[in-house]
Design a protein around this motif. Sequence first.
Motif, PDB file in Angstrom:
ATOM      1  N   VAL A  18      19.515 -92.035 -53.672  1.00 60.28           N
ATOM      2  CA  VAL A  18      18.947 -91.301 -54.804  1.00 60.28           C
ATOM      3  C   VAL A  18      17.438 -91.469 -54.724  1.00 60.28           C
ATOM      4  O   VAL A  18      16.931 -92.590 -54.715  1.00 60.28           O
ATOM      5  CB  VAL A  18      19.478 -91.837 -56.147  1.00 60.28           C
ATOM      6  N   PHE A  19      16.724 -90.327 -54.665  1.00 54.80           N
ATOM      7  CA  PHE A  19      15.283 -90.350 -54.430  1.00 54.80           C
ATOM      8  C   PHE A  19      14.506 -90.044 -55.709  1.00 54.80           C
ATOM      9  O   PHE A  19      15.033 -89.460 -56.663  1.00 54.80           O
ATOM     10  CB  PHE A  19      14.899 -89.325 -53.360  1.00 54.80           C
ATOM     11  N   GLN A  20      13.212 -90.374 -55.690  1.00 52.45           N
ATOM     12  CA  GLN A  20      12.376 -90.084 -56.847  1.00 52.45           C
ATOM     13  C   GLN A  20      12.091 -88.598 -56.997  1.00 52.45           C
ATOM     14  O   GLN A  20      11.787 -88.122 -58.086  1.00 52.45           O
ATOM     15  CB  GLN A  20      11.059 -90.862 -56.751  1.00 52.45           C
ATOM     16  N   ASP A  21      12.191 -87.822 -55.889  1.00 53.31           N
ATOM     17  CA  ASP A  21      11.907 -86.380 -55.977  1.00 53.31           C
ATOM     18  C   ASP A  21      13.176 -85.545 -56.107  1.00 53.31           C
ATOM     19  O   ASP A  21      13.151 -84.330 -55.935  1.00 53.31           O
ATOM     20  CB  ASP A  21      11.099 -85.926 -54.762  1.00 53.31           C
ATOM     21  N   PHE A  22      14.321 -86.184 -56.384  1.00 48.49           N
ATOM     22  CA  PHE A  22      15.612 -85.557 -56.688  1.00 48.49           C
ATOM     23  C   PHE A  22      16.294 -84.950 -55.461  1.00 48.49           C
ATOM     24  O   PHE A  22      17.496 -85.028 -55.325  1.00 48.49           O
ATOM     25  CB  PHE A  22      15.490 -84.494 -57.784  1.00 48.49           C
ATOM     26  N   ALA A  23      15.548 -84.278 -54.559  1.00 46.54           N
ATOM     27  CA  ALA A  23      16.097 -83.715 -53.312  1.00 46.54           C
ATOM     28  C   ALA A  23      17.280 -82.780 -53.567  1.00 46.54           C
ATOM     29  O   ALA A  23      18.288 -82.825 -52.869  1.00 46.54           O
ATOM     30  CB  ALA A  23      16.496 -84.839 -52.358  1.00 46.54           C
ATOM     31  N   LEU A  24      17.153 -81.900 -54.568  1.00 49.93           N
ATOM     32  CA  LEU A  24      18.192 -80.906 -54.846  1.00 49.93           C
ATOM     33  C   LEU A  24      17.905 -79.615 -54.088  1.00 49.93           C
ATOM     34  O   LEU A  24      16.754 -79.302 -53.787  1.00 49.93           O
ATOM     35  CB  LEU A  24      18.251 -80.618 -56.349  1.00 49.93           C
ATOM     36  N   PHE A  25      18.969 -78.866 -53.803  1.00 50.77           N
ATOM     37  CA  PHE A  25      18.799 -77.556 -53.189  1.00 50.77           C
ATOM     38  C   PHE A  25      18.416 -76.558 -54.278  1.00 50.77           C
ATOM     39  O   PHE A  25      19.208 -76.306 -55.194  1.00 50.77           O
ATOM     40  CB  PHE A  25      20.092 -77.111 -52.511  1.00 50.77           C
ATOM     41  N   PRO A  26      17.227 -75.964 -54.205  1.00 51.56           N
ATOM     42  CA  PRO A  26      16.769 -75.111 -55.310  1.00 51.56           C
ATOM     43  C   PRO A  26      17.570 -73.827 -55.486  1.00 51.56           C
ATOM     44  O   PRO A  26      17.614 -73.262 -56.583  1.00 51.56           O
ATOM     45  CB  PRO A  26      15.318 -74.802 -54.934  1.00 51.56           C
ATOM     46  N   HIS A  27      18.223 -73.353 -54.417  1.00 52.78           N
ATOM     47  CA  HIS A  27      18.954 -72.077 -54.494  1.00 52.78           C
ATOM     48  C   HIS A  27      20.405 -72.262 -54.931  1.00 52.78           C
ATOM     49  O   HIS A  27      21.128 -71.280 -55.110  1.00 52.78           O
ATOM     50  CB  HIS A  27      18.928 -71.373 -53.133  1.00 52.78           C
ATOM     51  N   LEU A  28      20.825 -73.533 -55.120  1.00 46.82           N
ATOM     52  CA  LEU A  28      22.198 -73.807 -55.534  1.00 46.82           C
ATOM     53  C   LEU A  28      22.258 -74.232 -56.993  1.00 46.82           C
ATOM     54  O   LEU A  28      21.307 -74.819 -57.519  1.00 46.82           O
ATOM     55  CB  LEU A  28      22.807 -74.914 -54.672  1.00 46.82           C
ATOM     56  N   THR A  29      23.384 -73.956 -57.636  1.00 50.29           N
ATOM     57  CA  THR A  29      23.586 -74.384 -59.017  1.00 50.29           C
ATOM     58  C   THR A  29      23.890 -75.885 -59.055  1.00 50.29           C
ATOM     59  O   THR A  29      24.084 -76.532 -58.016  1.00 50.29           O
ATOM     60  CB  THR A  29      24.756 -73.627 -59.654  1.00 50.29           C
TER      61      THR A  29
END
Length: 338
Positions: free
Chosen positions: A81-92
């Motif tokens: 788990v990172f401080q910048d979240f590392a989520l895919f912006p195009h996915l829900t």
Amino acid sequence: MLSVSNLSVDYGSTRVVDKLNLALADDEILMLVGPTGCGKTTILQALAGLIPISEGEITLGAWSASAQKPVPPEKRNVGMVFQDFALFPHLTVQQNVNFRLKDRALADHWIELLGLGALRHAKPATLSGGQKQRVALARTLAHEPVFILLDEPLSNLDAALKDNLRWEIRNALKAAGVPAIWVTHDQEEALSVGDRVGVLKSGKLEQLDTPETCFSEPSSRFVARFLGEASFIPGHLEQGRVRTAIGDAPGTPVDGATGAVDLLLRPDDVSLIPVADGGGNGEIAWVRYEGGARLFAVTLDDGTEVKVRASHETRAEPGSRVQLAVITTHPLAVFNRE
């Protein structure tokens, strides 16, 4: 159980982590703290297999990694788990948590447990920082890692969000029953959330113990200063008590301290009373308003500076005289005089 034995990491000729030893119980949360550049993030990267280790061994369940026999990251089943979240912006939210996941029921479980049910179809751009971090945590937990590494997961969030979210993360980790190592720069976060705290200095563990022990019985002056405001006043230790210019206190010797010593005082160990007509035993050097309290720095008549936290109703201006007294009844750490 995660076991780390004599772990060392070198960057070229520079040793960044030096003979780290620790073991984590199956659901234990270890908080790693220390100044910038002390090796905290390097330790996480080494445990995840993202960088090679120079010496030592990392063991967890079915695998064991060493400098001679490295185990690639994909074989370690580690969650990060990172401080910048590392989520895919195009996915829900749902798609982020489900990413490369076979059992969708696990995703549903953590989405609901972390309060994300109403946000399943939202994309990261529409979420708050706290919501993004919960999504990142749900994604990690849904993949059933055997241990979890958290690299300053709350550092990008507003102060108002941090307090509640740190407990949400702790509760989720405990519910998952997996060991976790959590790196933070926030001493309050480390002391309140961790089952144990590891304090690092120049790549070495200065102390590894419960939060209360690290705070009240620090193994060194460095640990004492790093985990909160620390004042050291001269005194004399005899038969378990320390005599000082502002009163006596029970003392716990560190490294066999005896005779002429320095007593560790936290701001709450001392009382402060403003006095008039030049009395008292010290003078206010500065004062900081903290809302519910005021933090005073007082220069004693012998030149020693002591920090004292008092009620916000206590008023004393820099230059004014005050009377300090040790009020604690629990043993305080005592160090050999420097």
